[in-house]
Design an enzyme around this catalytic site. Structure first.
Site, PDB file in Angstrom:
ATOM      1  CG  ASP A   1      -1.718   1.278   1.366  1.00 42.38           C
ATOM      2  OD1 ASP A   1      -1.852   2.002   0.366  1.00 42.38           O
ATOM      3  OD2 ASP A   1      -2.211   1.560   2.478  1.00 42.38           O
TER       4      ASP A   1
ATOM      5  CE  LYS B   1      -1.589   6.755  -3.947  1.00 45.92           C
ATOM      6  NZ  LYS B   1      -2.154   5.891  -2.869  1.00 45.92           N
TER       7      LYS B   1
ATOM      8  CD  GLU C   1      -5.198   3.764  -2.650  1.00 50.52           C
ATOM      9  OE1 GLU C   1      -6.040   4.632  -2.332  1.00 50.52           O
ATOM     10  OE2 GLU C   1      -3.997   4.026  -2.845  1.00 50.52           O
TER      11      GLU C   1
ATOM     12  CG  ASP D   1      -8.888   5.883   1.776  1.00 47.38           C
ATOM     13  OD1 ASP D   1      -8.356   6.372   2.784  1.00 47.38           O
ATOM     14  OD2 ASP D   1      -8.253   5.220   0.935  1.00 47.38           O
TER      15      ASP D   1
END
Length: 436
Positions: A37, A100, A203, A225
């Site tokens: 992850d 990211k 995800e 999330d």
């Protein structure tokens, strides 16, 4: 003929018996594939253990099961994870985080200037691709995928240390809205870390697997999330073990860092009221931020907490910094009041995914929580009040994605006991709605 059938039956029975005895009495094989992850704020690595069917999220030498997504360059070395965060205040221009957000993207000059303006490090354009400028003994640039590769290499080494064997294969998760280019550059980061990526999994799908939803009879799953820096809300439809992302929305500038910043600003003002000045030394700011973060985490479990930090304050112009101990009691109610407007921003993406997914609130079968910020009691209450039912909290939200990715890694590695794989149906026409 009957004798041949009987012999074949005996051989099959013997094979099953041998397999059973092997599972019972022989040491299980080492996992062949790891699950990764690569988060915006934190990263984790997990493995599915054959035989026991247990997912282990691997800890570092200090027992921490996630590492900050930060890389810091000094004159002599490159630091990763917690080591990078420890020097960030003293080395802000060479400590890269949130890489990211840049990986695989092509930016216009205006977009890149807007995206990079909030960071202390310098970001430049190389034909529309972001690169980070590092100045140590020399000045050079590094790419977002190189930063990702350092984090992935760190996690690969953590897995190898724990498993006692070399690791070369992995499954990795990406946000559902990542396009093919962003996925390609994520794979490139893994390749730079010496890893072959067997599958890329979204995800939200990984989180749904962690909650076991790939094995139960549900149709509509809503994944909230909320991590350190971003909010992603996904509406999944599931039929026959296949997940289809129906709608996505979120806020890529909302997360735990923002909640901590509100509490940090409150603490700084309390220092000014008590001592007449605010902290300015980098070491003091770093210590105070750590104390604020610890208090925020404590407020998740307790009604009150104390921010406690030694400081060196310049209370008089003509003297050396004065050493003081700052202490302030804060309540959960105060923390919620400081952040209530930010918490309310969570509702807009929830409404959007339901509208775009043509679904009513009461038609959502499961609401699952991902990301450490979903531990905050006020946020859980807000989501429960919105839907009129409690979200599923059976899985550690910090580790939900890595747990699901590790399950998928076990499937790809052919581990026993066999799991039901979650298959994703690509939705190339889907776009994420962002609220800022």
């Amino acid at each position: 003929m009957a004798g041949e059938i009987s012999m074949i039956g005996s051989m099959i029975l013997a094979l099953f018996l041998a397999g059973y005895l092997g599972q019972q009495y022989l040491p299980p094989p080492k996992p062949k594939v790891i699950g990764l992850d690569l988060g915006t704020t934190f990263c984790s690595v997990g493995v599915f253990h054959p035989g026991s069917g247990v997912v282990e999220v691997i800890a570092d030498e200090e027992g921490r099961r996630s590492i900050p997504s930060a890389v810091s360059f000094t004159n002599t070395t490159v630091l990763t994870g917690h080591d990078a965060v420890d020097v960030a205040d003293n080395n802000p221009h060479n400590t890269i985080y949130d890489a990211k957000r840049f990986i695989g993207k092509v930016f216009t000059p205006h977009m890149l200037e807007q995206e990079s303006s909030r960071y202390p490090f310098k970001v430049m354009s190389n034909n529309g691709r972001a690169e980070f400028v590092i100045t140590t003994n020399v000045t050079f640039t590094v790419t977002p995928e190189f930063i990702g590769s350092r984090l992935l290499l760190k996690m690969r080494k953590m897995a190898e240390r724990q498993l006692g064997t070399l690791v070369h294969k992995a499954v990795i998760s990406v946000p559902a809205e990542f396009d093919e280019r962003q996925r390609e550059y994520t794979i490139k980061a893994a390749n730079l870390a010496g890893l072959e990526i067997l599958r890329v999994i979204n995800e939200p799908t990984a989180a749904a697997m962690a909650y076991g939803l790939h094995k139960v009879d549900v149709f509509s799953v809503l994944v909230v999330d909320l991590g350190g820096g971003t909010l992603d809300v996904s509406l999944l439809n599931k039929q026959g073990g296949m997940f289809f992302t129906r709608a996505m929305a979120g806020n890529n500038k909302l997360g735990g860092q923002d909640f901590s910043q509100r509490l940090f600003q409150y603490a700084t003002e309390r220092v000014r009221q008590e001592f007449g000045v605010v902290p300015t030394l980098k070491e003091d700011l770093h210590r105070l931020r750590q104390a604020v973060e610890a208090a925020k985490i404590n407020l998740t479990l307790q009604a009150s907490a104390t921010i406690r930090s030694p400081l060196h304050l310049l209370t008089r112009d003509d003297s050396a910094p004065e050493r003081v101990l700052f202490e302030a009691a804060v309540t959960r109610q105060l923390f919620e009041e400081l952040n209530e407007d930010l918490f309310q921003k969570i509702l807009a993406p929830l409404e959007t995914v339901l509208t775009e997914g043509h679904l009513d609130k009461d038609e959502v079968d499961e609401i699952v929580l991902v990301g450490g910020s979903t531990r905050i009691p006020r946020i859980r209450r807000l989501i429960a009040e919105f839907f009129g039912k409690e979200p599923n909290t059976s899985v550690d939200p910090d580790l939900a994605v890595v747990t699901g990715v590790a399950l998928q890694a076990g499937i790809m590695g052919g581990s026993w006991p066999l799991q039901v794989s979650a298959i994703e149906i690509p939705n190339k026409h889907l776009h994420k709605t962002n609220f800022n």
